[in-house]
Design an enzyme around this catalytic site. Structure first.
Site, mmCIF file in Angstrom:
data_model
loop_
_atom_site.group_PDB
_atom_site.id
_atom_site.type_symbol
_atom_site.label_atom_id
_atom_site.label_comp_id
_atom_site.label_asym_id
_atom_site.label_seq_id
_atom_site.Cartn_x
_atom_site.Cartn_y
_atom_site.Cartn_z
ATOM 1 C CE1 TYR A 46 -3.457 -2.576 0.175
ATOM 2 C CE2 TYR A 46 -3.888 -1.983 2.446
ATOM 3 C CZ TYR A 46 -4.197 -2.719 1.331
ATOM 4 O OH TYR A 46 -5.255 -3.595 1.378
ATOM 5 C CG PHE A 93 -13.476 -4.187 -2.215
ATOM 6 C CD1 PHE A 93 -12.804 -2.996 -2.018
ATOM 7 C CD2 PHE A 93 -12.886 -5.152 -3.009
ATOM 8 C CE1 PHE A 93 -11.566 -2.771 -2.592
ATOM 9 C CE2 PHE A 93 -11.642 -4.943 -3.590
ATOM 10 C CZ PHE A 93 -10.986 -3.749 -3.381
ATOM 11 N N GLY A 119 -18.353 -2.073 -3.071
ATOM 12 C CA GLY A 119 -19.144 -2.994 -3.877
ATOM 13 C C GLY A 119 -18.463 -3.300 -5.196
#
Length: 318
Positions: A69, A218, A222
């Site tokens: 990340y 998520f 979505g």
């Protein structure tokens, strides 16, 4: 940091092995920029540090991160180290290995022998002597294959004292069974939210039967996935949000954590207002009728643009 208000605790707790965490945690992927990885523009460093400290003040004690990340000028692990070290005693930091990125940002996948280097990279960046939980993040190309060699390598690192607990991510029920035959698993971390497929629901239920945490990511995005929430939420979701006077994102999170007491969520944001809303969503109680309406929604096609790791390597992380 100011005094804790412990808002996150109102959702309840679950255990990752011998570590107790509040069920609404924080995902660090969006700390480094307006879009994950090398897309978007870098976030203000001080603002990201403030978000992390505010999360702790709100009672968040479970942060999900990864050495991969990072953007051109920001690293999620280094931001976490700068903001929170010396770490609160009850803070659990989970990370992921198998995917990796070189200093230029190019993606690669580790061999079992290379997992130790990835674990050590997380240790250096976070400034820790051991990692609380390490998830083996399975590539899409291996979703139907064996993960035994990689998981066995992580189990050896746990035995060596570098890792306290093991988890698996982006997996099937069969892969969970394979991992459990090698070493204890404390969590399964998979994408999950309104509109998920029946096989995803079956894995969530299986984790509950086994007493394992199911850590959903998520849940807000979505079908948008890395790109963020997809445009055009269904009228059903919007209607429930209006009825409670909350955002669509909060409805999505509330639906997710109401799937079971073993279900955890790790929504990520670089915005302090969104952070407060995400934590508060854990206390939103949807009625049985609302839950049924939302559960009946059909899965949406993934609409996010191809992330960098697809464009450069043909693989995707999620």
């Amino acid at each position: 940091m100011g005094p804790r208000t412990n808002t996150a605790a109102a959702t309840g707790t679950w255990r990752l092995g011998d570590l107790t965490v509040n069920r609404v945690g924080f995902g660090a992927m969006r700390l480094t920029g307006t879009a994950p990885f090398d897309r978007g523009v870098p976030r203000d460093r001080a603002r990201s540090i403030d978000v992390l400290r505010r999360a702790i003040e709100l009672g968040v004690n479970h942060i999900d991160t990864a050495a991969f990340y990072f953007s051109a000028t920001r690293s999620a692990n280094e931001l976490i180290n700068r903001a929170l070290a010396p770490y609160p005693e009850d803070l659990v930091i989970t990370t992921k290995v198998w995917p990796g990125r070189d200093p230029s940002g190019a993606w690669w996948w580790a061999t079992p022998a290379q997992l130790r280097g990835q674990v050590e990279e997380n240790l250096r960046q976070l400034g820790r002597d051991h990692l609380d939980v390490v998830n083996l993040r399975v590539p899409p190309s291996r979703r139907a294959g064996s993960i035994g060699e990689h998981f066995g390598a992580l189990a050896e690192l746990r035995d060596a004292g570098l890792i306290r607990h093991l988890g698996i991510s982006n997996v099937t029920s069969e892969q969970l069974a394979e991992a459990l035959a090698i070493a204890p698993v404390v969590c399964v971390q998979n994408p999950y939210g309104i509109g998920e497929l029946s096989e995803d629901r079956a894995l969530l239920r299986l984790c509950g039967e086994l007493g394992l945490a199911f850590v959903a990511f998520f849940s807000i995005a979505g079908s948008g996935r890395e790109a963020g929430p997809a445009v055009g939420d269904s009228e059903t979701v919007r209607a429930v949000a209006r009825a409670h006077g909350v955002s669509v994102a909060q409805v999505r999170l509330a639906w997710t954590v109401q799937q079971g007491p073993h279900v955890l969520a790790i929504p990520g944001t670089g915005d302090p207002d969104h952070l407060a809303q995400n934590v508060a969503a854990g206390t939103l109680r949807l009625s049985e009728e609302e839950m049924a309406r939302l559960t009946s929604l059909r899965p949406a096609a993934h609409s996010s643009p191809p992330p960098a790791e697809i464009r450069s390597t043909g693989h995707r992380l999620d």
